[in-house]
Design a protein around this motif. Structure first.
Motif, PDB file in Angstrom:
ATOM      1  N   TRP A 161       0.834  -1.212   0.000  1.00  0.00           N
ATOM      2  CA  TRP A 161       0.000   0.000   0.000  1.00  0.00           C
ATOM      3  C   TRP A 161       0.866   1.258   0.000  1.00  0.00           C
ATOM      4  CZ3 TRP A 161      -4.817  -0.125  -1.368  1.00  0.00           C
ATOM      5  CH2 TRP A 161      -5.647   0.947  -1.128  1.00  0.00           C
ATOM      6  N   ARG A 162       2.071   1.136   0.557  1.00  0.00           N
ATOM      7  CA  ARG A 162       2.982   2.282   0.600  1.00  0.00           C
ATOM      8  C   ARG A 162       3.400   2.735  -0.795  1.00  0.00           C
ATOM      9  NH1 ARG A 162       6.362  -0.537   5.126  1.00  0.00           N
ATOM     10  NH2 ARG A 162       4.788  -0.491   6.748  1.00  0.00           N
ATOM     11  N   TRP A 163       3.366   1.833  -1.776  1.00  0.00           N
ATOM     12  CA  TRP A 163       3.703   2.194  -3.156  1.00  0.00           C
ATOM     13  C   TRP A 163       2.712   3.220  -3.694  1.00  0.00           C
ATOM     14  CZ3 TRP A 163       7.046  -0.630  -6.810  1.00  0.00           C
ATOM     15  CH2 TRP A 163       7.980  -1.436  -6.154  1.00  0.00           C
ATOM     16  N   LEU A 164       1.504   3.193  -3.160  1.00  0.00           N
ATOM     17  CA  LEU A 164       0.480   4.161  -3.568  1.00  0.00           C
ATOM     18  C   LEU A 164       0.485   5.405  -2.679  1.00  0.00           C
ATOM     19  CD1 LEU A 164      -2.489   1.697  -4.154  1.00  0.00           C
ATOM     20  CD2 LEU A 164      -1.100   2.826  -5.902  1.00  0.00           C
ATOM     21  N   LEU A 165       1.486   5.526  -1.817  1.00  0.00           N
ATOM     22  CA  LEU A 165       1.629   6.632  -0.862  1.00  0.00           C
ATOM     23  C   LEU A 165       0.567   6.578   0.229  1.00  0.00           C
ATOM     24  CD1 LEU A 165       2.565   9.493  -3.337  1.00  0.00           C
ATOM     25  CD2 LEU A 165       4.098   8.010  -2.045  1.00  0.00           C
ATOM     26  N   SER A 166       0.110   5.380   0.559  1.00  0.00           N
ATOM     27  CA  SER A 166      -0.791   5.106   1.682  1.00  0.00           C
ATOM     28  C   SER A 166      -2.088   5.928   1.683  1.00  0.00           C
ATOM     29  CB  SER A 166      -0.064   5.295   3.010  1.00  0.00           C
ATOM     30  OG  SER A 166       1.035   4.419   3.083  1.00  0.00           O
ATOM     31  N   PRO A 167      -2.872   5.862   0.615  1.00  0.00           N
ATOM     32  CA  PRO A 167      -4.141   6.596   0.611  1.00  0.00           C
ATOM     33  C   PRO A 167      -5.196   5.905   1.472  1.00  0.00           C
ATOM     34  CG  PRO A 167      -3.987   5.254  -1.340  1.00  0.00           C
ATOM     35  CD  PRO A 167      -2.675   5.104  -0.609  1.00  0.00           C
ATOM     36  N   TYR A 168      -6.283   6.600   1.688  1.00  0.00           N
ATOM     37  CA  TYR A 168      -7.440   6.041   2.395  1.00  0.00           C
ATOM     38  C   TYR A 168      -8.485   5.614   1.367  1.00  0.00           C
ATOM     39  CZ  TYR A 168      -5.536   8.450   6.481  1.00  0.00           C
ATOM     40  OH  TYR A 168      -4.720   8.873   7.492  1.00  0.00           O
TER      41      TYR A 168
END
Length: 191
Positions: free
Chosen positions: A64-71
């Motif tokens: 998920w961090r690859w997506l910059l951790s969105p909600y």
């Protein structure tokens, strides 16, 4: 299910107490938006939209961090005069540069109730058919956190598909205010 009924169903689910059970929902929001009224609008449609949204907690996945951790989020803009309403699902990126300032952006997919093909009597401009029930949803928001749970924000949202899903590509731009409420006890958690 008709598209308008789907928008109402998303609104109810997004703000229901059951959705908050187990801490799955991080935040709920409700607001009022001027329909098809931003700087980029063609003003083909009118009215006011009731906007509701539920923002979920971040998944605890390394990838998920690859997506910059969105909600993850779901929501709906329901037009109160019968013009285009839509329900959306997507991702929300949020930063709080200070204790009070809130800046966010969102990207997702939406399903709408608007006209698919151009209509001579209803169109003020040439391109006023969406061409596809599926569209892209984007939003930008800047707000002020009133306390640990409450915030008020100016929001601009947009649906269209940039010609990716069909030849016709009407869009709707809404602008307004939203009240945001974080769930849970005590100070907001980082996730």
């Amino acid at each position: 299910m008709r598209p308008a009924a789907a928008c109402v169903a998303v609104a109810v689910l997004a703000t229901s107490p059951a959705a908050a059970a187990g801490g799955v929902v991080r935040e709920v929001a409700a607001g009022v938006l001027l329909h098809d009224s931003s700087y980029f609008s063609d003003y083909n449609e009118d009215g006011v939209d009731l906007a509701v949204e539920a923002v979920f907690r971040r998944p605890n996945w390394r990838a998920w961090r690859w997506l910059l951790s969105p909600y993850p989020m779901i929501g709906a803009d329901i037009n109160l005069v019968g013009d285009t309403s839509f329900a959306y699902a997507g991702l929300r990126w949020e930063v709080e540069p200070s204790d009070r300032l809130l800046v966010a952006g969102a990207l997702g997919l939406a399903a709408h109730t608007g006209r698919l093909e151009r209509s001579e009597e209803a169109c003020r401009v040439d391109n006023c058919g969406f061409g596809s029930r599926a569209t892209i949803y984007i939003a930008a928001e800047i707000g002020w956190r009133l306390d640990e749970r409450n915030a008020v924000a100016l929001v601009v949202d947009h649906i269209s598909h940039a010609g990716w899903f069909a030849e016709q590509n009407e869009g709707v731009d809404n602008i307004g205010v939203r009240w945001r409420y974080r769930l849970g006890a005590g100070a907001p958690s980082p996730g």
